[in-house]
Design a protein around this motif. Structure first.
Motif, PDB file in Angstrom:
ATOM      1  N   PHE A  29       1.071  -1.158   0.028  1.00 58.79           N
ATOM      2  CA  PHE A  29      -0.087  -0.006   0.040  1.00 58.79           C
ATOM      3  C   PHE A  29       0.706   1.217   0.237  1.00 58.79           C
ATOM      4  O   PHE A  29       0.556   2.213  -0.604  1.00 58.79           O
ATOM      5  N   TYR A  30       1.909   1.166   0.696  1.00 56.01           N
ATOM      6  CA  TYR A  30       2.942   2.329   0.807  1.00 56.01           C
ATOM      7  C   TYR A  30       4.135   2.302  -0.332  1.00 56.01           C
ATOM      8  O   TYR A  30       5.071   2.889  -0.194  1.00 56.01           O
ATOM      9  N   LEU A  92      -1.436   1.087  10.732  1.00 57.31           N
ATOM     10  CA  LEU A  92      -3.071   0.514  10.769  1.00 57.31           C
ATOM     11  C   LEU A  92      -3.475  -0.077   9.457  1.00 57.31           C
ATOM     12  O   LEU A  92      -3.031   0.628   8.432  1.00 57.31           O
ATOM     13  N   VAL A  94      -6.288  -2.771   7.387  1.00 50.27           N
ATOM     14  CA  VAL A  94      -7.576  -3.778   7.128  1.00 50.27           C
ATOM     15  C   VAL A  94      -7.325  -4.396   5.816  1.00 50.27           C
ATOM     16  O   VAL A  94      -7.435  -3.548   5.045  1.00 50.27           O
ATOM     17  N   ARG A  99     -12.795  -4.018   4.606  1.00 50.52           N
ATOM     18  CA  ARG A  99     -12.945  -2.572   4.864  1.00 50.52           C
ATOM     19  C   ARG A  99     -14.208  -2.180   4.826  1.00 50.52           C
ATOM     20  O   ARG A  99     -15.249  -2.782   4.351  1.00 50.52           O
ATOM     21  N   LEU A 100     -14.646  -1.014   5.509  1.00 52.64           N
ATOM     22  CA  LEU A 100     -15.942  -0.392   5.687  1.00 52.64           C
ATOM     23  C   LEU A 100     -16.776  -1.245   6.299  1.00 52.64           C
ATOM     24  O   LEU A 100     -18.128  -1.067   6.061  1.00 52.64           O
ATOM     25  N   LYS A 101     -16.415  -2.117   7.289  1.00 55.50           N
ATOM     26  CA  LYS A 101     -17.196  -2.905   8.077  1.00 55.50           C
ATOM     27  C   LYS A 101     -16.941  -2.533   9.552  1.00 55.50           C
ATOM     28  O   LYS A 101     -17.245  -3.344  10.339  1.00 55.50           O
ATOM     29  N   GLY A 102     -16.305  -1.355   9.936  1.00 58.29           N
ATOM     30  CA  GLY A 102     -15.942  -1.137  11.322  1.00 58.29           C
ATOM     31  C   GLY A 102     -14.778  -1.618  11.933  1.00 58.29           C
ATOM     32  O   GLY A 102     -14.512  -1.540  13.161  1.00 58.29           O
ATOM     33  N   GLY A 104     -11.459  -1.029  11.363  1.00 56.81           N
ATOM     34  CA  GLY A 104     -10.533  -0.036  11.480  1.00 56.81           C
ATOM     35  C   GLY A 104     -10.709   0.568  12.771  1.00 56.81           C
ATOM     36  O   GLY A 104      -9.832   0.948  13.778  1.00 56.81           O
ATOM     37  N   ARG A 105     -12.090   0.874  12.844  1.00 59.05           N
ATOM     38  CA  ARG A 105     -12.561   1.893  14.140  1.00 59.05           C
ATOM     39  C   ARG A 105     -12.298   0.769  15.189  1.00 59.05           C
ATOM     40  O   ARG A 105     -11.662   1.448  16.416  1.00 59.05           O
ATOM     41  N   THR A 127      -0.961  10.299   9.010  1.00 55.69           N
ATOM     42  CA  THR A 127      -1.515   9.933   7.798  1.00 55.69           C
ATOM     43  C   THR A 127      -1.057  10.780   6.630  1.00 55.69           C
ATOM     44  O   THR A 127      -0.610  12.001   6.856  1.00 55.69           O
ATOM     45  N   ASN A 131      -4.571  10.476   1.678  1.00 54.44           N
ATOM     46  CA  ASN A 131      -5.333   9.176   2.299  1.00 54.44           C
ATOM     47  C   ASN A 131      -6.645   9.769   2.858  1.00 54.44           C
ATOM     48  O   ASN A 131      -6.848   9.684   4.103  1.00 54.44           O
ATOM     49  N   LEU A 136     -11.459   9.677   6.727  1.00 53.41           N
ATOM     50  CA  LEU A 136     -12.967   9.794   6.979  1.00 53.41           C
ATOM     51  C   LEU A 136     -13.063   8.973   8.250  1.00 53.41           C
ATOM     52  O   LEU A 136     -14.076   9.169   8.995  1.00 53.41           O
ATOM     53  N   TYR A 138     -10.702   8.748  10.963  1.00 53.32           N
ATOM     54  CA  TYR A 138      -9.890   9.438  11.718  1.00 53.32           C
ATOM     55  C   TYR A 138     -10.551  10.739  12.428  1.00 53.32           C
ATOM     56  O   TYR A 138     -10.443  11.040  13.370  1.00 53.32           O
ATOM     57  N   LYS A 140     -13.691  10.773  12.622  1.00 51.32           N
ATOM     58  CA  LYS A 140     -14.512  10.512  13.867  1.00 51.32           C
ATOM     59  C   LYS A 140     -14.164   9.805  15.112  1.00 51.32           C
ATOM     60  O   LYS A 140     -14.794   9.973  16.178  1.00 51.32           O
TER      61      LYS A 140
END
Ligand SMILES: CC(C)(COP(=O)(O)OP(=O)(O)OC[C@H]1O[C@@H](n2cnc3c(N)ncnc32)[C@H](O)[C@@H]1OP(=O)(O)O)[C@@H](O)C(=O)NCCC(=O)NCCS
Length: 154
Positions: A29-30, A92, A94, A99-102, A104-105, A127, A131, A136, A138, A140
């Protein structure tokens, strides 16, 4: 989706390495495959398990499959502005399909609990500007520091 966040264990090495340096993993990813040698990955994993090294990892396990689908790597350090240590969330991740299933939170909330357990006065991370997906989440669970990060030129 039912997910358990728990401290990493020795038996997790293969799955963690797969998310770390495997295809579609964190290091890819990086675009940093040329920087992270097997020696670094092995040393990092060993440090997570070394009780005398303040570097930790928590993994997210999909309860329906038992597979590791994400991780948070974090460490503590001294701070001239506080008596207590400070916690830095270093990595961090996922896996793309989860992803988008909570998840990461949940990983960040676990790290916050760890900051309390380890008596850290602050908990922070950085970050990349671009990114937006991570930001989106962070915005929160955190507040923007207003600081920029600089590096010594290499
Ligand atoms: C950043 C990352 C860890 C987030 O993990 P995740 O499991 O997808 O995150 P979550 O599902 O817990 O949270 C995503 C939040 O952002 C919001 N979000 C994400 N994309 C969104 C979009 N396109 N539109 C609106 N909201 C969005 C979600 O609504 C969710 O908020 P909620 O908890 O209030 O529902 C994951 O995308 C990842 O691993 N990315 C690659 C590596 C990376 O960027 N790591 C972070 C480096 S600093």
């Amino acid at each position: 989706m039912s997910v358990t966040i728990r401290p990493i264990e020795a038996k997790d090495k293969e799955e963690w390495l797969n998310l770390w340096t495997g295809a579609n993993g964190y290091i890819e990813f990086y675009k940093s495959q040329d920087k992270i040698t097997p020696e670094i990955s092995n040393a990092t994993f060993d440090r997570f398990l070394d009780a005398n090294t303040p570097m930790y990892s928590a993994v997210a396990v999909d309860d329906s499959t038992g597979k590791i689908i994400g991780f948070a790597n974090y460490l503590t350090h001294l701070n001239t502005w506080t008596i207590e240590d400070t916690m830095y969330l270093n990595d961090l991740f996922v896996s793309p399909d989860n992803r988008l299933k909570g998840v990461g939170r949940k990983l960040i909330e676990y790290v916050y609990k760890e900051a309390d357990r380890l008596n850290c006065g602050k908990c922070y991370w950085s970050t990349q500007f671009e990114n937006h997906r991570a930001q989106l989440l962070y915005t929160k669970v955190g507040v923007k520091s207003g600081f920029l990060t600089y590096f010594r030129p290499s």
